[in-house]
Design an enzyme around this catalytic site. Structure first.
Site, PDB file in Angstrom:
ATOM      1  CB  CYS A 382      36.540  29.567  58.090  1.00 54.96           C
ATOM      2  SG  CYS A 382      35.841  30.311  56.611  1.00 54.96           S
ATOM      3  CG  HIS A 508      32.843  26.738  58.958  1.00 58.93           C
ATOM      4  ND1 HIS A 508      33.177  27.518  60.040  1.00 58.93           N
ATOM      5  CD2 HIS A 508      32.843  27.561  57.881  1.00 58.93           C
ATOM      6  CE1 HIS A 508      33.366  28.769  59.642  1.00 58.93           C
ATOM      7  NE2 HIS A 508      33.179  28.826  58.332  1.00 58.93           N
ATOM      8  CD  GLU A 510      32.729  24.957  62.630  1.00 64.40           C
ATOM      9  OE1 GLU A 510      33.655  24.315  62.083  1.00 64.40           O
ATOM     10  OE2 GLU A 510      32.559  26.185  62.455  1.00 64.40           O
TER      11      GLU A 510
HETATM   12  N1  GLN Z   1      36.208  36.425  56.638  1.00 64.80           N
HETATM   13  C1  GLN Z   1      36.649  35.280  55.925  1.00 64.80           C
HETATM   14  C2  GLN Z   1      35.996  35.136  54.559  1.00 64.80           C
HETATM   15  O1  GLN Z   1      34.991  35.742  54.315  1.00 64.80           O
HETATM   16  C3  GLN Z   1      36.433  34.020  56.759  1.00 64.80           C
HETATM   17  C4  GLN Z   1      35.011  33.656  56.918  1.00 64.80           C
HETATM   18  C5  GLN Z   1      34.769  32.674  58.030  1.00 64.80           C
HETATM   19  O2  GLN Z   1      35.609  32.463  58.895  1.00 64.80           O
HETATM   20  N2  GLN Z   1      33.595  32.096  58.062  1.00 64.80           N
HETATM   21  O3  GLN Z   1      36.480  34.414  53.728  1.00 64.80           O
END
Ligand code: GLN
Length: 536
Positions: A382, A508, A510
């Site tokens: 992410c 994600h 995970e």
């Molecule tokens: N801050 C970034 C976004 O909002 C990544 C978010 C995250 O890592 N969950 O896109």
């Protein structure tokens, strides 16, 4: 008819009620009993999505895009189930429903009160969860500790539920602490006694006590707790420290917990099968060698912020009979003291997990640069995906000052930009791009080798994305976007073919990793790290 097992907590928070609840679920599941599980969070937040990970641990994302408490992670991992929004009840949600009814005039002029209106609504929500999947047993965990003002209406509702359903249909498990005084080495039972007394004052006599302690409870300690808390000696379960949380079901099972719970609830065991779980634990304990992975993050002093990442690494390394040794690297320290980057020299893999905001982001970018230029396996998740694109844009595409508009709204090269649908949104809660979404994977890529499928679903939680204007430039210069959303508009995986293993995901992975079913993305990363270690 569904029966209920309610878990409450005493003495202090953070005792591992979630793990205890999940472990009891596992014990029942291994006897062929169908279980479902839900969580009550007595705080006023409507959902945990906006809560600071530093106070509260990571935010868990479900398939249906709900931002849940990290206990949902324990439930999903232990029980290998997919939960959702409808498995969580918060005070905020209950009050919101009751107040909306009141505004609609549904109460026909009655005085609206905590008892009966709030308590009825709580029961209604719990019964609704039970009806969804009709499990044999619904596990209900209440966050916080017995005696907290905010959990009172919930405790009262559950007391009523026991009365309405009968004693052999509602079982109370209370998780407490048995500290050992270092000087005398004695296991102290008084905090448990007090906490049971508190619960009794609210009308609930627990049936089973799960006692957290550093060493196994002595027979004498169990006897004392049994006497003072009015439970059988078999009902006092030692839940002492173990190497891995996945051992907790076995620790309880060895003390007869499964048979005891079934007999109390008057349920017959269907088929007993603990073999798979036991084998997994054995495998975990028999690991031969370590592999060193650095996690570069912002909340590294508070490990609960990255619990799913750590679990996913462990699921993967166990399949290779290895153990991951994590080196926690605070990204802010990399910014303050650039020499610290040398500490990454000897690791076998570098992982930059999800994150938000400017603070610490440059430190993460330098760690990414280090892994890219030193051919150390990299996994970005992410924020770790977005920052990898920024690092590449700055240092390979030569776009000086390239950035995310989240971090620098004035950047000349907005490589990462607001998702178009996010522009109009003012309200913060539950408004990110959330939950499981389909992803199409391109053939002949590392991503395809990892998944071996054209299409997969993974969970998301973000507001920003790769700006499509720059994609050609990236692909011309050695960085490929190997997976995209079905529309082709959103970039989901990036990789650098000319590197030992450089892969990052906008989603994600995970959240889908389970013991015995590790996430393919993590598995490939750990495998690359093992290879790197072998080459060294
Ligand atoms: N801050 C970034 C976004 O909002 C990544 C978010 C995250 O890592 N969950 O896109």
């Amino acid at each position: 008819m569904t029966k209920f097992i309610i878990t409450t907590g005493g003495v202090l928070s953070g005792l591992g009620k979630g793990v205890a609840t999940a472990a009891i679920g596992k014990i029942l599941q291994c006897r062929g009993i169908k279980v479902d599980v839900c969580k009550i969070d007595p705080y006023l937040n409507v959902d945990p999505g906006l809560m600071n990970p530093f106070q509260h641990g990571e935010v868990w994302v479900t398939n249906d895009g709900y931002e849940a408490d990290l206990d949902f992670g324990h439930y999903e991992r232990f029980l290998d189930v997919d939960l959702g929004k409808d498995h969580n009840i918060t005070t905020g949600m209950v009050y919101l429903t009751v107040l909306e009814s009141e505004r609609r005039g549904d109460y026909l002029g009655q005085t609206v009160q905590i008892i009966p209106h709030i308590t009825e609504e709580i029961k209604r929500q719990i019964y609704k969860i039970a009806r969804m999947k009709n499990p044999d047993v619904l596990l209900v965990e209440i966050g916080g500790t017995a005696g907290d003002i905010e959990s009172m209406p919930f405790i009262e509702s559950l007391r009523q539920m026991r009365m309405e359903n009968g004693r052999d249909n509602v079982l109370f498990v209370h998780v407490t602490l048995v500290p050992t005084l270092r000087v005398v080495g004695e296991q102290k039972t008084k905090p448990t006694q007090h906490s049971v007394k508190e619960l009794r004052g609210l009308g609930i006599q627990p049936d089973i006590l799960v006692c957290r302690s550093s060493k196994p409870l002595l027979d004498e300690t169990k006897g004392k707790i049994s006497l003072f808390c009015d439970v059988g000696k078999l009902d006092v379960l030692s839940n002492h420290d173990v190497e891995s949380v996945y051992e907790v079901p076995l620790v309880m099972e060895d003390q007869g917990a499964g048979d005891n719970i079934l007999s109390k609830l008057n349920i017959k065991e269907r088929n007993y099968d603990f073999v798979g779980w036991k084998k997994y634990i054995q495998k975990m304990k028999n690991v031969t060698e370590e592999v060193d992975i650095a996690i570069v993050g912002k909340y590294t002093d508070f490990r609960d912020s990255y619990i799913s990442i750590v679990e996913a690494l462990s699921h993967s390394s166990t399949t290779f009979n290895k153990k991951v040794k994590i080196k926690w690297v605070e990204s802010l320290e990399l910014e303050e003291n650039p020499k610290k980057i040398d500490e990454l020299k000897n690791v076998n893999g570098i992982l930059v997990p999800g994150g938000f905001g400017q603070r610490g982001s440059e430190g993460k970018i330098s760690a990414i640069n280090f892994s890219r230029t030193n051919n150390i396996p990299y996994l970005g998740i992410c924020f770790g995906f977005q920052l990898a694109a920024i690092e590449y844009a700055r240092n390979v595409l030569g776009l000086k000052g390239a950035d995310s508009t989240e971090l620098n709204p004035e950047t000349p090269y907005p490589i990462i930009d607001f998702l178009p649908e996010q522009r109009g949104i003012k309200q913060m809660g539950a408004t990110m791009r959330l939950g499981e979404l389909p992803i199409r994977i391109e053939k002949n890529t590392l991503a395809y080798k990892i998944y071996n499928k054209d299409e997969v679903g993974e969970r998301h939680r973000h507001r920003y994305e790769v700006n499509p204007d720059y994609i050609k430039d990236f692909e011309k210069n050695g960085l490929d976007f190997s997976a995209k959303s079905l529309s082709g508009r959103r970039m989901e995986i990036l990789e650098i073919p000319d590197h030992i293993h450089f892969l990052a995901t906008q989603f994600h992975p995970e959240f889908k990793s389970r013991p015995m079913k590790p996430s393919p993305v993590f598995k490939a990363f750990v495998k690359a790290a093992i290879k790197k270690k072998g080459d060294a």
